[in-house]
Scaffold this motif. Structure first.
Motif, PDB file in Angstrom:
ATOM      1  N   UNK A  87       9.073  -2.215  -6.166  1.00 13.94           N
ATOM      2  CA  UNK A  87       8.245  -2.094  -7.372  1.00 13.94           C
ATOM      3  C   UNK A  87       8.305  -0.642  -7.833  1.00 13.94           C
ATOM      4  N   UNK A  88       8.549  -0.455  -9.112  1.00 11.83           N
ATOM      5  CA  UNK A  88       8.539   0.893  -9.687  1.00 11.83           C
ATOM      6  C   UNK A  88       7.145   1.106 -10.277  1.00 11.83           C
ATOM      7  N   UNK A  89       6.413   2.054  -9.682  1.00 12.84           N
ATOM      8  CA  UNK A  89       4.994   2.220  -9.951  1.00 12.84           C
ATOM      9  C   UNK A  89       4.690   3.641 -10.407  1.00 12.84           C
ATOM     10  N   UNK A  90       3.510   3.810 -11.014  1.00 14.32           N
ATOM     11  CA  UNK A  90       3.098   5.123 -11.510  1.00 14.32           C
ATOM     12  C   UNK A  90       1.582   5.142 -11.666  1.00 14.32           C
ATOM     13  N   UNK A  91       1.049   6.339 -11.864  1.00 13.76           N
ATOM     14  CA  UNK A  91      -0.329   6.464 -12.321  1.00 13.76           C
ATOM     15  C   UNK A  91      -0.353   6.211 -13.826  1.00 13.76           C
TER      16      UNK A  91
ATOM     17  N   UNK B 273      -4.690  -3.612  -1.685  1.00 16.37           N
ATOM     18  CA  UNK B 273      -4.882  -2.457  -0.795  1.00 16.37           C
ATOM     19  C   UNK B 273      -3.546  -2.002  -0.208  1.00 16.37           C
ATOM     20  N   UNK B 274      -2.691  -2.975   0.163  1.00 19.06           N
ATOM     21  CA  UNK B 274      -1.367  -2.645   0.688  1.00 19.06           C
ATOM     22  C   UNK B 274      -0.523  -1.953  -0.370  1.00 19.06           C
ATOM     23  N   UNK B 275      -0.572  -2.443  -1.619  1.00 16.71           N
ATOM     24  CA  UNK B 275       0.171  -1.807  -2.708  1.00 16.71           C
ATOM     25  C   UNK B 275      -0.287  -0.355  -2.903  1.00 16.71           C
ATOM     26  N   UNK B 276      -1.596  -0.141  -2.907  1.00 22.27           N
ATOM     27  CA  UNK B 276      -2.134   1.200  -3.136  1.00 22.27           C
ATOM     28  C   UNK B 276      -1.698   2.160  -2.035  1.00 22.27           C
TER      29      UNK B 276
ATOM     30  N   UNK C 117      -2.789  11.452  -5.773  1.00 20.90           N
ATOM     31  CA  UNK C 117      -3.868  11.825  -6.686  1.00 20.90           C
ATOM     32  C   UNK C 117      -4.943  10.752  -6.625  1.00 20.90           C
ATOM     33  N   UNK C 118      -6.179  11.153  -6.490  1.00 20.09           N
ATOM     34  CA  UNK C 118      -7.276  10.195  -6.428  1.00 20.09           C
ATOM     35  C   UNK C 118      -7.883  10.002  -7.813  1.00 20.09           C
ATOM     36  N   UNK C 119      -8.190   8.766  -8.139  1.00 21.30           N
ATOM     37  CA  UNK C 119      -8.911   8.499  -9.382  1.00 21.30           C
ATOM     38  C   UNK C 119      -8.161   7.667 -10.394  1.00 21.30           C
ATOM     39  N   UNK C 120      -6.969   8.091 -10.860  1.00 20.03           N
ATOM     40  CA  UNK C 120      -6.302   7.332 -11.936  1.00 20.03           C
ATOM     41  C   UNK C 120      -5.894   5.932 -11.487  1.00 20.03           C
ATOM     42  N   UNK C 121      -5.827   5.040 -12.446  1.00 20.38           N
ATOM     43  CA  UNK C 121      -5.356   3.673 -12.196  1.00 20.38           C
ATOM     44  C   UNK C 121      -3.874   3.697 -11.829  1.00 20.38           C
ATOM     45  N   UNK C 122      -3.480   2.823 -10.918  1.00 17.87           N
ATOM     46  CA  UNK C 122      -2.075   2.671 -10.524  1.00 17.87           C
ATOM     47  C   UNK C 122      -1.500   1.471 -11.275  1.00 17.87           C
TER      48      UNK C 122
END
Length: 692
Positions: free
Chosen positions: A546-550, A572-575, A590-595
């Protein structure tokens, strides 16, 4: 179908040479033939004649032919493709010309953007709109498409590319447009939802344009190749190696030729990865230098680095954004115009430059005596004594030292008041420094220290320059495998049947829909495995990424995930997986922004048997030197009496002290004075620094 793997042939068409490698039940036969630009398949046939004669077999004994070629790349670089029409969404006609509006050289007031592949007068817009969620906002104007089909026919186009906004979410409009045009036209039509179903319209549109642009030429070439092979008695199946390093059928390659743009270099990366695994080397930099270009690739844990996009024909060396973006799965490497045929010249400031223009095979460097008059890197290597003029390419090409010296003197030496030898040294130093800079840039961009890697050198010209490159980079060890001169072709023989299918679907982690994702992945798995099953009925392994970002970021990072059905509880596993990967790239999460999920990938390939494993030996017994000749040594800056040793006379455990030249039919390995060469148990040459 089950393929016979006991006799396999790899054929790599390069800009200068066509390399042929034949594996007959573990015995390797190889040759290099000058590439025939008028009929590229002829060089393959000529090479096959040579290796089957050496092996004592008939053409009908060949079980499979695996082919890679630079023809698609060259057609894009030289703009020699078909006259192509682009059909796109109304209002987006100029996307491929506007690009991303990024100034890749911020302070260059005379910045020149690359010309779009398809000129504006050949781009047509039609009404119809899909939104970012895949919903239809405006119906497709089918009547306008029927009129457009007549225009395309009247103007003599050879191919059509269709790229609509957000078709990666919903391809219905593109598919319908293709049906309407195909009903009135008899030319190939490519749609972006099949060629590159990924977000970002500039890259997607450019990729489908490139696919359509080279499709008629590649389909014609592949058809001719199959016919000629059958005529010579080789009725075996032909498979192509794609830019991601897997094998696909000729039919797939004809439909999606843009997947072949980096096929030759991909074979080289597979070759280097196999050598790395054989010796247990987890950090490797592969160095592939042929007649036209040099390629450098980082390999970690026996796997080459990969990417989803790359650039063809950069107008500014090392400068991202200055080329033509192609959005397909690809083995990531940096490529510069520095091969044995690259032309040397002096710029307006009196600096020696080399490339990217190449003498290629026609007419070739001045020393080839085929009409070339401008000095190339091969001419400089000859003047410096690295090459034997009477034994180049196994004696098939006699080199002229006089021609090489005269060309260097005329175009470089006389302009800078240098002797031919000094000018030749300047040419080679510039080339080696350019390649060293490319390796440093590539490593830094990936957060790596290049000096911590072992180099693996292959290609006809790489062993001539590898030791000097190691000196500049601080690399302590370099391997030159058996068959290095035709390394990419050998890599083809080791490539798996494989395919990577991708699809973009933006979804926030907090809104993760397991059913939607699982259905999409099932489709991708079926697509990827369908291509693989065209070549093998063996066991298949899959890799899910999976190509992921904030949320709000412009680019994504790849996150490897388990191959199974997902559930809502997996968030939770994805995060955790994303944050670990993000910290590896950038130091901390980074804590806070949506993934967000952006793109999903399924890579399928068959299981390949692992070869023997060896221990790298750095000690050996000195051998007697049969001959010597004067070779310029860059470390001392003088001509030294240098050992000349045929490679086939060296047994495992032999040690050759530098300076030396180890000669073979397809290449020569220059051992500069800071290095010694130790022959490994499989015949690989290890260059190791003295005292280490």
């Amino acid at each position: 179908m089950t393929q016979r793997h006991d006799i396999r042939l790899g054929a790599d068409i390069g800009g200068t040479f066509t390399d042929i490698a034949l594996d007959v039940r573990g015995r390797l036969f190889s040759t290099k033939v000058l590439t025939d630009y008028a009929a590229p398949e002829q060089a393959i046939l000529d090479g096959i004649d040579i290796v089957i004669r050496d092996a004592g077999i008939a053409p009908g004994d060949i079980g499979i032919v695996i082919h890679g070629t630079t023809l698609a790349t060259n057609a894009l670089i030289e703009r020699r493709g078909a006259k192509t029409a682009l059909v796109t969404t109304e209002g987006f006609r100029d996307v491929i010309e506007m690009r991303t509006e990024n100034r890749f050289e911020q302070y260059d007031l005379d910045l020149v953007l690359p010309r779009p592949l398809i000129p504006r007068e050949d781009r047509f817009a039609v009404r119809g709109r899909i939104d970012a969620q895949g919903r239809e906002l405006q119906p497709l104007d089918e009547a306008a498409l029927e009129v457009l089909a007549d225009v395309i026919a009247e103007r003599g186009f050879g191919a059509v590319a269709i790229g609509f906004i957000h078709s990666y979410m919903n391809p219905a409009h593109e598919q319908r447009a293709r049906d309407i045009l195909a009903g009135r036209l008899s030319i190939p039509i490519s749609i972006s939802a099949e060629v590159s179903p990924q977000m970002r319209e500039f890259e997607r549109f450019n990729t489908v344009c490139a696919n359509a642009y080279v499709r008629p030429q590649m389909a014609d070439y592949l058809s001719r190749l199959q016919v000629r092979l059958k005529e010579m008695g080789a009725g075996c199946p032909v498979f192509m190696i794609h830019s991601g390093g897997g094998l696909i059928s000729v039919e797939t390659a004809s439909e999606f030729p843009v997947r072949l743009v980096e096929s030759g270099p991909a074979g080289g990366a597979i070759f280097a990865a196999d050598i790395a695994r054989r010796f247990g080397l987890e950090r490797v930099v592969s160095y592939d230098m042929g007649g036209t270009t040099a390629k450098i690739c980082l390999i970690e844990d026996y796997q080459p680095h990969t990417a989803r996009t790359f650039e063809v024909a950069r107008t500014y060396r090392f400068c991202k954004g200055s080329g033509m973006p192609i959005s397909i799965p690809v083995i990531e490497m940096i490529e510069i115009g520095a091969g044995g045929g690259s032309i040397a010249w002096v710029d307006a400031m009196g600096r020696i430059q080399a490339g990217p223009e190449s003498a290629a095979s026609e007419p070739g460097p001045a020393c080839y005596q085929r009409g070339g008059e401008r000095p190339a890197i091969t001419d400089a290597d000859l003047v410096l004594g690295k090459l034997d003029p009477d034994n180049f390419a196994g004696g098939k090409i006699r080199l002229s030292l006089d021609n090489a010296g005269a060309a260097i003197a005329r175009d470089v030496g006389d302009r800078l008041a240098l002797s031919p030898e000094a000018a030749a040294f300047g040419i080679v130093e510039v080339v080696d420094e350019n390649m060293a800079n490319a390796a440093r840039v590539h490593a830094v961009e990936n957060g790596k220290n290049i000096s911590e890697n072992t180099m693996i050198a292959f290609g006809g010209a790489a062993p001539l320059h590898a030791a000097r490159l190691c000196e500049k980079l601080g690399v302590e060890r370099c391997l030159v495998p058996q068959g290095a001169g035709v390394g990419s072709a050998i890599g083809f023989l080791k490539a798996p049947f494989g395919y990577e299918a991708l699809a973009s679907k933006i979804m926030g982690l907090s809104k993760f829909d397991a059913g939607t994702v699982n259905a999409m992945l099932d489709d991708l798995k079926a697509t990827a495995e369908g291509f693989v099953r065209a070549g093998t009925d063996g066991a298949i392994v899959r890799e899910i990424t999976a190509f992921m970002r904030y949320a709000g970021q412009g680019w994504e990072i790849p996150v490897t995930l388990p191959d199974r059905a997902f559930a809502a509880a997996d968030t939770a596993m994805f995060e955790t997986a994303f944050k670990q990967r993000y910290a590896r790239f950038f130091g901390r999460a980074v804590e806070g922004p949506e993934i967000e999920f952006v793109t999903w990938s399924v890579k399928a390939q068959d299981v390949r048997p692992e070869g023997e494993r060896f221990v790298l030996e750095t000690d050996g017994a000195a051998v007697a030197v049969p001959a010597r000749r004067g070779v310029f040594d860059p470390a001392s800056g003088t001509v030294l009496e240098t050992a000349i040793v045929p490679r086939d006379t060296l047994c495992p455990g032999a040690r050759v002290a530098g300076p030396a030249v180890i000669v073979e039919r397809e290449t020569s390995t220059v051992v500069t004075s800071p290095f010694d060469a130790v022959i490994q148990v499989d015949g690989t040459i290890l260059l190791v620094r003295k005292g280490r």
